[in-house]
Design an enzyme around this catalytic site. Sequence first.
Site, PDB file in Angstrom:
ATOM      1  N   TRP A  94       2.498  14.136   7.437  1.00  0.00           N
ATOM      2  CA  TRP A  94       2.007  12.702   7.191  1.00  0.00           C
ATOM      3  C   TRP A  94       2.681  11.545   8.089  1.00  0.00           C
ATOM      4  O   TRP A  94       3.844  11.778   8.624  1.00  0.00           O
ATOM      5  CB  TRP A  94       2.515  12.314   5.576  1.00  0.00           C
ATOM      6  CG  TRP A  94       2.533  10.889   5.522  1.00  0.00           C
ATOM      7  CD1 TRP A  94       3.310   9.676   5.814  1.00  0.00           C
ATOM      8  CD2 TRP A  94       1.492  10.115   4.863  1.00  0.00           C
ATOM      9  NE1 TRP A  94       2.895   8.422   5.167  1.00  0.00           N
ATOM     10  CE2 TRP A  94       1.811   8.646   4.850  1.00  0.00           C
ATOM     11  CE3 TRP A  94       0.127  10.744   4.279  1.00  0.00           C
ATOM     12  CZ2 TRP A  94       0.939   7.756   4.317  1.00  0.00           C
ATOM     13  CZ3 TRP A  94      -0.572   9.655   3.510  1.00  0.00           C
ATOM     14  CH2 TRP A  94      -0.095   8.362   3.497  1.00  0.00           C
ATOM     15  N   ASP A 108       2.422   3.724   9.219  1.00  0.00           N
ATOM     16  CA  ASP A 108       2.634   2.777  10.331  1.00  0.00           C
ATOM     17  C   ASP A 108       3.274   2.945  11.844  1.00  0.00           C
ATOM     18  O   ASP A 108       4.327   3.718  11.780  1.00  0.00           O
ATOM     19  CB  ASP A 108       3.585   1.448   9.770  1.00  0.00           C
ATOM     20  CG  ASP A 108       3.319   1.154   8.207  1.00  0.00           C
ATOM     21  OD1 ASP A 108       2.477   1.684   7.635  1.00  0.00           O
ATOM     22  OD2 ASP A 108       4.056   0.295   7.518  1.00  0.00           O
ATOM     23  N   GLN A 160       6.008   5.831  11.206  1.00  0.00           N
ATOM     24  CA  GLN A 160       6.447   6.140  10.026  1.00  0.00           C
ATOM     25  C   GLN A 160       5.854   7.887   9.661  1.00  0.00           C
ATOM     26  O   GLN A 160       4.719   8.071   9.560  1.00  0.00           O
ATOM     27  CB  GLN A 160       5.982   5.583   8.830  1.00  0.00           C
ATOM     28  CG  GLN A 160       6.265   4.134   8.686  1.00  0.00           C
ATOM     29  CD  GLN A 160       7.949   4.051   8.246  1.00  0.00           C
ATOM     30  OE1 GLN A 160       7.724   4.034   6.958  1.00  0.00           O
ATOM     31  NE2 GLN A 160       8.958   4.088   9.037  1.00  0.00           N
ATOM     32  N   TRP A 178       3.187  11.117   1.528  1.00  0.00           N
ATOM     33  CA  TRP A 178       4.136   9.933   1.880  1.00  0.00           C
ATOM     34  C   TRP A 178       5.437  10.525   1.386  1.00  0.00           C
ATOM     35  O   TRP A 178       5.445  11.042   0.275  1.00  0.00           O
ATOM     36  CB  TRP A 178       3.703   8.645   1.364  1.00  0.00           C
ATOM     37  CG  TRP A 178       4.680   7.316   1.798  1.00  0.00           C
ATOM     38  CD1 TRP A 178       4.653   6.625   2.852  1.00  0.00           C
ATOM     39  CD2 TRP A 178       6.004   7.082   0.929  1.00  0.00           C
ATOM     40  NE1 TRP A 178       5.591   5.837   2.660  1.00  0.00           N
ATOM     41  CE2 TRP A 178       6.500   6.127   1.706  1.00  0.00           C
ATOM     42  CE3 TRP A 178       6.620   7.721  -0.313  1.00  0.00           C
ATOM     43  CZ2 TRP A 178       7.678   5.276   1.050  1.00  0.00           C
ATOM     44  CZ3 TRP A 178       7.653   7.061  -0.596  1.00  0.00           C
ATOM     45  CH2 TRP A 178       8.292   5.742   0.089  1.00  0.00           C
ATOM     46  N   SER A 230       9.674   0.878   8.367  1.00  0.00           N
ATOM     47  CA  SER A 230       9.074   0.228   9.543  1.00  0.00           C
ATOM     48  C   SER A 230      10.086  -0.622  10.070  1.00  0.00           C
ATOM     49  O   SER A 230      10.871  -1.337   9.561  1.00  0.00           O
ATOM     50  CB  SER A 230       7.722  -0.549   9.278  1.00  0.00           C
ATOM     51  OG  SER A 230       6.581   0.546   8.927  1.00  0.00           O
ATOM     52  N   ARG A 232      11.121  -6.377   4.125  1.00  0.00           N
ATOM     53  CA  ARG A 232      11.284  -5.134   5.202  1.00  0.00           C
ATOM     54  C   ARG A 232      10.445  -5.581   6.272  1.00  0.00           C
ATOM     55  O   ARG A 232       9.912  -6.473   6.562  1.00  0.00           O
ATOM     56  CB  ARG A 232      10.491  -4.105   4.126  1.00  0.00           C
ATOM     57  CG  ARG A 232       9.232  -4.434   3.719  1.00  0.00           C
ATOM     58  CD  ARG A 232       8.689  -3.035   3.007  1.00  0.00           C
ATOM     59  NE  ARG A 232       7.470  -3.189   2.323  1.00  0.00           N
ATOM     60  CZ  ARG A 232       7.133  -3.182   1.208  1.00  0.00           C
ATOM     61  NH1 ARG A 232       8.175  -3.625   0.550  1.00  0.00           N
ATOM     62  NH2 ARG A 232       6.041  -3.531   0.497  1.00  0.00           N
ATOM     63  N   ASP A 233      10.208  -4.346   7.154  1.00  0.00           N
ATOM     64  CA  ASP A 233       9.545  -4.465   8.429  1.00  0.00           C
ATOM     65  C   ASP A 233       9.748  -5.378   9.537  1.00  0.00           C
ATOM     66  O   ASP A 233       9.020  -6.485   9.769  1.00  0.00           O
ATOM     67  CB  ASP A 233       8.015  -4.698   8.108  1.00  0.00           C
ATOM     68  CG  ASP A 233       7.492  -3.625   6.791  1.00  0.00           C
ATOM     69  OD1 ASP A 233       8.176  -2.621   6.548  1.00  0.00           O
ATOM     70  OD2 ASP A 233       6.431  -4.016   6.222  1.00  0.00           O
ATOM     71  N   GLU A 259       3.297  -7.361   4.413  1.00  0.00           N
ATOM     72  CA  GLU A 259       3.879  -6.296   4.978  1.00  0.00           C
ATOM     73  C   GLU A 259       3.673  -6.565   6.511  1.00  0.00           C
ATOM     74  O   GLU A 259       2.848  -7.307   7.129  1.00  0.00           O
ATOM     75  CB  GLU A 259       3.424  -4.873   4.561  1.00  0.00           C
ATOM     76  CG  GLU A 259       3.655  -4.539   3.239  1.00  0.00           C
ATOM     77  CD  GLU A 259       3.297  -3.212   2.983  1.00  0.00           C
ATOM     78  OE1 GLU A 259       4.269  -2.392   2.377  1.00  0.00           O
ATOM     79  OE2 GLU A 259       2.147  -2.847   2.994  1.00  0.00           O
TER      80      GLU A 259
END
Length: 479
Positions: free
Chosen positions: A23, A26, A42, A50, A83, A146-147, A198
């Site tokens: 898998w 991002d 990712q 995932w 991420s 996040r990210d 995101e």
Amino acid sequence: MKNETGYQEAYRPQYHFSPPKNWMNDPNGLVYYKGEYHLFYQYNPYGNQWGHMSWGHAVSKDLIRWRHLPVALKEDDLGMIFSGSVVVDKHDTSGFFGGKSGLVAIYTSAGESQQQSIAYSKDDGRTWHKYKGNPVIPNPGLKDFRDPKVFWDDQTGKWVMVLAAGDRVMFYSSTNLRNWSYMSQFGADQGAHGGVWECPELFQLPVEGHPGEKKWVLQVDINPGGIAGGSGGQYFVGEFDGKKFTTQQKGIKWVDFGKDFYATQTWSNTPGRLIWVAWMNNWQYAQDIPTSPWRGAMSFPRELSLKKVNGEYVLVQKPVQEINKLREDTRVWNNRIITPGTELLPVRGETLEIEAEFQLDTADEFGLIVRKGTKEKTIIGYNVGNQTLFVDRTQSGRTDFSKDFPVVTKAQMKPKNRVIQLHILVDRSSVEVFGNHGETVLTNQIFPDLKSQGLELYARGGNVKLQTLRIHRLKSAWQ
């Protein structure tokens, strides 16, 4: 190019990046350093769903041919590795490199809560050391936090981080990448709010044809709530003063009107141009697409620019020029009248680059049909009455794995001097359509039979003039 799997599976992209197996989602940590483009992403090292999120890693000299490297960052006591971004710490502001330059990764540690952490590499990204003081930004009590995308801001002489926080973004600054201060937030009352925000991204671009004018672009993804359903990306054009982002923009601007362009990120440190790439998938069906032993691919890298169209700032995306390295065979047609019905072209292929210019005449609708087989076809068309560019994948091949897959995606696009220009990239499992020189883009996955390789022109309700058509057959980047 070392070819781990043969890269010949049924839907395996031939010039879009995909991992050998398992898998992928991002893109992360995109950076250009010492002649290499780094693509982290990712990745689940253990399967094609995932989970166990880590950073996979590949490098390229030309954005076309990629060399797979071992997993760069693996989950740890603070959680999975979500991420983030990578910067070149040119002047050793972090103190990790003994006065030299090196790479610093800033990422989300996703355990019981989402926090921001850093790691550094002294050997051009081959091995990574996690900072013992992680997390560098603890969670302030938010579910979604996040990210981090980080860049050096010349005007303030500081590192700036833009971070997704629920349904908005937050800005932090630092002088050393270790200690961060909150500055501001943006988006509570701006843009689309049908889902969680995101993978934000902030960069500055010159405005074409307006010497000296530059604008800041804030890109942020949303899931669900995208323009075509499920996940999608929006952008804002405005000003950033080193602390705060502002915009006078009215309404929502979408990055891509297809179903499959998400979690975009630009490469940092690229001299002379700005390039980004996205995960070519949609969270509505990402875990169900019929590929094996890998699941997930990237879009083709795109160069970005900013244009003023009818007083509005428009983000323009074009495939990077390196695509010409893959061209094997080019056929050209000029000045032909396309009459109602379809016209089969003497070119077949599963990996094609198509450039076309149509001049409006009496047709209500016209366009191209790609990956045509006995029962399969993907239609790339223009509806004159609605001034709409569309991609119809309802008969594009396998669509049975999700009710959200077999849809028609579309975007408003006005002709320029009665001309519609299209630049189309066709691969084994995707179609990317750039309308009017990259002002309007639609990215969609397709899963046709390998034998479906026909190509047709069509017109309905009248004639259309094909001013020029250029078709390049593209060779595999994995040979």
